[in-house]
Design a protein around this motif. Structure first.
Motif, PDB file in Angstrom:
ATOM      1  N   LEU A 201      50.575  -3.780 -22.469  1.00 27.91           N
ATOM      2  CA  LEU A 201      52.031  -3.712 -22.583  1.00 27.91           C
ATOM      3  C   LEU A 201      52.732  -4.934 -21.985  1.00 27.91           C
ATOM      4  O   LEU A 201      53.952  -5.068 -22.118  1.00 27.91           O
ATOM      5  N   GLY A 202      51.970  -5.796 -21.306  1.00 29.81           N
ATOM      6  CA  GLY A 202      52.568  -6.973 -20.690  1.00 29.81           C
ATOM      7  C   GLY A 202      53.403  -6.663 -19.461  1.00 29.81           C
ATOM      8  O   GLY A 202      54.332  -7.403 -19.125  1.00 29.81           O
ATOM      9  N   LEU A 203      53.062  -5.573 -18.766  1.00 29.64           N
ATOM     10  CA  LEU A 203      53.778  -5.189 -17.552  1.00 29.64           C
ATOM     11  C   LEU A 203      53.039  -5.692 -16.314  1.00 29.64           C
ATOM     12  O   LEU A 203      51.820  -5.886 -16.337  1.00 29.64           O
ATOM     13  N   ALA A 204      53.781  -5.886 -15.243  1.00 27.39           N
ATOM     14  CA  ALA A 204      53.156  -6.180 -13.959  1.00 27.39           C
ATOM     15  C   ALA A 204      52.294  -4.993 -13.555  1.00 27.39           C
ATOM     16  O   ALA A 204      52.502  -3.856 -14.000  1.00 27.39           O
ATOM     17  N   THR A 205      51.312  -5.245 -12.695  1.00 31.21           N
ATOM     18  CA  THR A 205      50.443  -4.162 -12.260  1.00 31.21           C
ATOM     19  C   THR A 205      49.966  -4.425 -10.838  1.00 31.21           C
ATOM     20  O   THR A 205      50.353  -5.431 -10.216  1.00 31.21           O
ATOM     21  N   ARG A 206      49.142  -3.526 -10.334  1.00 33.84           N
ATOM     22  CA  ARG A 206      48.561  -3.747  -9.013  1.00 33.84           C
ATOM     23  C   ARG A 206      47.182  -3.107  -8.965  1.00 33.84           C
ATOM     24  O   ARG A 206      46.847  -2.233  -9.758  1.00 33.84           O
ATOM     25  N   ILE A 207      46.400  -3.571  -8.028  1.00 36.50           N
ATOM     26  CA  ILE A 207      45.076  -3.012  -7.776  1.00 36.50           C
ATOM     27  C   ILE A 207      44.734  -3.296  -6.320  1.00 36.50           C
ATOM     28  O   ILE A 207      45.283  -4.221  -5.711  1.00 36.50           O
ATOM     29  N   GLY A 208      43.859  -2.516  -5.771  1.00 41.10           N
ATOM     30  CA  GLY A 208      43.457  -2.698  -4.380  1.00 41.10           C
ATOM     31  C   GLY A 208      42.876  -1.414  -3.836  1.00 41.10           C
ATOM     32  O   GLY A 208      42.820  -0.382  -4.527  1.00 41.10           O
ATOM     33  N   LEU A 209      42.452  -1.461  -2.601  1.00 43.33           N
ATOM     34  CA  LEU A 209      41.749  -0.327  -2.004  1.00 43.33           C
ATOM     35  C   LEU A 209      42.646   0.876  -1.767  1.00 43.33           C
ATOM     36  O   LEU A 209      42.131   1.979  -1.562  1.00 43.33           O
ATOM     37  N   GLU A 210      43.955   0.705  -1.829  1.00 44.15           N
ATOM     38  CA  GLU A 210      44.823   1.888  -1.811  1.00 44.15           C
ATOM     39  C   GLU A 210      44.630   2.697  -3.083  1.00 44.15           C
ATOM     40  O   GLU A 210      44.553   3.930  -3.044  1.00 44.15           O
ATOM     41  N   ASP A 211      44.557   2.017  -4.224  1.00 42.15           N
ATOM     42  CA  ASP A 211      44.519   2.712  -5.509  1.00 42.15           C
ATOM     43  C   ASP A 211      43.128   3.157  -5.923  1.00 42.15           C
ATOM     44  O   ASP A 211      42.975   4.167  -6.598  1.00 42.15           O
ATOM     45  N   THR A 212      42.115   2.389  -5.564  1.00 47.49           N
ATOM     46  CA  THR A 212      40.755   2.769  -5.934  1.00 47.49           C
ATOM     47  C   THR A 212      39.741   2.124  -4.994  1.00 47.49           C
ATOM     48  O   THR A 212      39.958   1.007  -4.516  1.00 47.49           O
ATOM     49  N   LEU A 213      38.661   2.823  -4.765  1.00 43.44           N
ATOM     50  CA  LEU A 213      37.569   2.301  -3.939  1.00 43.44           C
ATOM     51  C   LEU A 213      36.419   1.798  -4.792  1.00 43.44           C
ATOM     52  O   LEU A 213      35.418   1.313  -4.251  1.00 43.44           O
ATOM     53  N   VAL A 214      36.562   1.922  -6.119  1.00 42.64           N
ATOM     54  CA  VAL A 214      35.430   1.571  -6.979  1.00 42.64           C
ATOM     55  C   VAL A 214      35.835   0.598  -8.074  1.00 42.64           C
ATOM     56  O   VAL A 214      37.002   0.505  -8.461  1.00 42.64           O
ATOM     57  N   LEU A 215      34.864  -0.113  -8.600  1.00 39.95           N
ATOM     58  CA  LEU A 215      35.026  -1.013  -9.726  1.00 39.95           C
ATOM     59  C   LEU A 215      34.985  -0.212 -11.027  1.00 39.95           C
ATOM     60  O   LEU A 215      34.649   0.982 -11.021  1.00 39.95           O
ATOM     61  N   PRO A 216      35.312  -0.821 -12.151  1.00 39.42           N
ATOM     62  CA  PRO A 216      35.316  -0.078 -13.416  1.00 39.42           C
ATOM     63  C   PRO A 216      33.981   0.586 -13.763  1.00 39.42           C
ATOM     64  O   PRO A 216      33.964   1.619 -14.441  1.00 39.42           O
ATOM     65  N   ASP A 217      32.879   0.011 -13.297  1.00 42.31           N
ATOM     66  CA  ASP A 217      31.573   0.599 -13.604  1.00 42.31           C
ATOM     67  C   ASP A 217      31.169   1.697 -12.625  1.00 42.31           C
ATOM     68  O   ASP A 217      30.072   2.251 -12.719  1.00 42.31           O
ATOM     69  N   GLY A 218      32.069   2.021 -11.682  1.00 48.30           N
ATOM     70  CA  GLY A 218      31.788   3.078 -10.725  1.00 48.30           C
ATOM     71  C   GLY A 218      31.144   2.612  -9.442  1.00 48.30           C
ATOM     72  O   GLY A 218      31.004   3.397  -8.490  1.00 48.30           O
ATOM     73  N   GLU A 219      30.769   1.330  -9.384  1.00 46.93           N
ATOM     74  CA  GLU A 219      30.185   0.787  -8.158  1.00 46.93           C
ATOM     75  C   GLU A 219      31.258   0.663  -7.073  1.00 46.93           C
ATOM     76  O   GLU A 219      32.416   0.375  -7.359  1.00 46.93           O
ATOM     77  N   ARG A 220      30.840   0.883  -5.844  1.00 48.94           N
ATOM     78  CA  ARG A 220      31.771   0.783  -4.714  1.00 48.94           C
ATOM     79  C   ARG A 220      32.269  -0.658  -4.569  1.00 48.94           C
ATOM     80  O   ARG A 220      31.474  -1.615  -4.584  1.00 48.94           O
ATOM     81  N   ALA A 221      33.572  -0.834  -4.457  1.00 43.45           N
ATOM     82  CA  ALA A 221      34.141  -2.170  -4.266  1.00 43.45           C
ATOM     83  C   ALA A 221      33.825  -2.676  -2.871  1.00 43.45           C
ATOM     84  O   ALA A 221      33.861  -1.922  -1.894  1.00 43.45           O
ATOM     85  N   LEU A 222      33.564  -3.967  -2.767  1.00 46.42           N
ATOM     86  CA  LEU A 222      33.236  -4.574  -1.482  1.00 46.42           C
ATOM     87  C   LEU A 222      34.453  -5.121  -0.768  1.00 46.42           C
ATOM     88  O   LEU A 222      34.408  -5.373   0.438  1.00 46.42           O
ATOM     89  N   SER A 223      35.560  -5.332  -1.508  1.00 44.74           N
ATOM     90  CA  SER A 223      36.748  -5.923  -0.897  1.00 44.74           C
ATOM     91  C   SER A 223      37.925  -5.825  -1.846  1.00 44.74           C
ATOM     92  O   SER A 223      37.767  -5.575  -3.054  1.00 44.74           O
ATOM     93  N   ASN A 224      39.109  -6.061  -1.315  1.00 47.70           N
ATOM     94  CA  ASN A 224      40.295  -6.170  -2.159  1.00 47.70           C
ATOM     95  C   ASN A 224      40.183  -7.362  -3.101  1.00 47.70           C
ATOM     96  O   ASN A 224      40.611  -7.296  -4.258  1.00 47.70           O
ATOM     97  N   ALA A 225      39.600  -8.452  -2.610  1.00 47.10           N
ATOM     98  CA  ALA A 225      39.450  -9.635  -3.453  1.00 47.10           C
ATOM     99  C   ALA A 225      38.602  -9.333  -4.684  1.00 47.10           C
ATOM    100  O   ALA A 225      38.911  -9.784  -5.796  1.00 47.10           O
ATOM    101  N   GLN A 226      37.538  -8.556  -4.512  1.00 49.83           N
ATOM    102  CA  GLN A 226      36.699  -8.194  -5.647  1.00 49.83           C
ATOM    103  C   GLN A 226      37.477  -7.356  -6.652  1.00 49.83           C
ATOM    104  O   GLN A 226      37.352  -7.539  -7.869  1.00 49.83           O
ATOM    105  N   LEU A 227      38.303  -6.456  -6.160  1.00 50.61           N
ATOM    106  CA  LEU A 227      39.128  -5.638  -7.054  1.00 50.61           C
ATOM    107  C   LEU A 227      40.145  -6.493  -7.799  1.00 50.61           C
ATOM    108  O   LEU A 227      40.393  -6.282  -8.991  1.00 50.61           O
ATOM    109  N   VAL A 228      40.733  -7.469  -7.126  1.00 49.68           N
ATOM    110  CA  VAL A 228      41.698  -8.356  -7.794  1.00 49.68           C
ATOM    111  C   VAL A 228      40.999  -9.183  -8.864  1.00 49.68           C
ATOM    112  O   VAL A 228      41.504  -9.322  -9.992  1.00 49.68           O
TER     113      VAL A 228
END
Length: 242
Positions: A201-228
């Motif tokens: 839709l071309g809208l701004a968005t956000r991501i980070g450890l507040e919103d999810t602890l995992v990557l799209p494949d279900g693996e645990r995220a190691l950092s906010n930087a990895q999520l970004v």
């Protein structure tokens, strides 16, 4: 714009990867900005790990982050951090160091007064409109609507199967939103589907450890930087920039 939400109301029980102290938040912020985040949302924490609006908690958190990054930094004003609206107002009016913006959940009691106090102090307001609440209707009737910095369309549906449908319904409820920019995001199971929808839709968005602890494949995220980093891929930023 992609905002990184560094920690949210999460605590030590969510794992050491979630930054809580000012120094940890500053380190995480710097890594996330280096990965491509252009805005920050943070929940300042007490030594016990609880969200706080106290100036004694807010000031060192903002100072530590700003010593490392130059992008705008926003904070929460969620009722869970200070349940009584009058006390929330007192806290905001006592801030000695101001964030660039602060989120105000429009369905919460006292939202109008909180937003007005922030605007009076020169702090940008992110109008948090949660799905499943009367926030959109309240915001549509608010005289402060045209004065907010942006609208946070917050999809609280955590199902990967239905979050996108819920997001469409929320955007419909928001309507023109006084012409203010809209940032669309989801949480937990709905975080990645809603982020991808924001990209389409071309809208701004956000991501980070507040919103999810995992990557799209279900693996645990190691950092906010990895999520970004992954968020930019899922959003389709490379294609949009080419």
């Amino acid at each position: 714009m992609i905002q990184v939400c560094l920690n949210g109301p999460r605590g030590a029980g969510d794992g050491a990867v979630v930054p809580l102290s000012p120094d940890a938040l500053a380190d995480s912020a710097a890594e996330a900005v280096a990965a491509g985040a252009t805005d920050l949302h943070v929940h300042p924490k007490t030594l016990c790990g609880g969200d706080s609006l106290s100036p004694r908690v807010l000031a060192p958190t903002l100072a530590a982050i700003r010593a490392r990054v130059s992008v705008p930094v926003g904070v929460t004003t969620g009722a869970w951090a200070e349940p009584e609206p009058e006390k929330r107002l007192e806290r905001i009016r006592s801030w000695t160091v101001l964030p660039d913006h602060a989120s105000v959940n429009w369905h919460e009691e006292g939202a109008e007064e909180i937003a007005a106090a922030l605007i009076e102090r020169g702090v940008g307001v992110e109008a948090g409109i949660w799905s499943g609440t009367d926030g959109a209707a309240r915001f549509a009737a608010s005289p402060l609507g045209p004065r907010v910095l942006r609208v946070l369309a917050e999809v609280t549906d955590t199902s990967a199967e239905t979050a996108e449908e819920t997001a469409h319904a929320l955007l419909t409820d928001l309507g023109p939103a006084f012409g203010r920019p809209v940032l669309l995001h989801g949480e937990d199971g709905g975080a990645w589907p809603v982020l991808r929808l924001a990209g389409r839709l071309g809208l701004a968005t956000r991501i980070g450890l507040e919103d999810t602890l995992v990557l799209p494949d279900g693996e645990r995220a190691l950092s906010n930087a990895q999520l970004v980093t992954e968020g930019l891929v899922q959003y389709g930023w490379a294609q949009r920039s080419s």
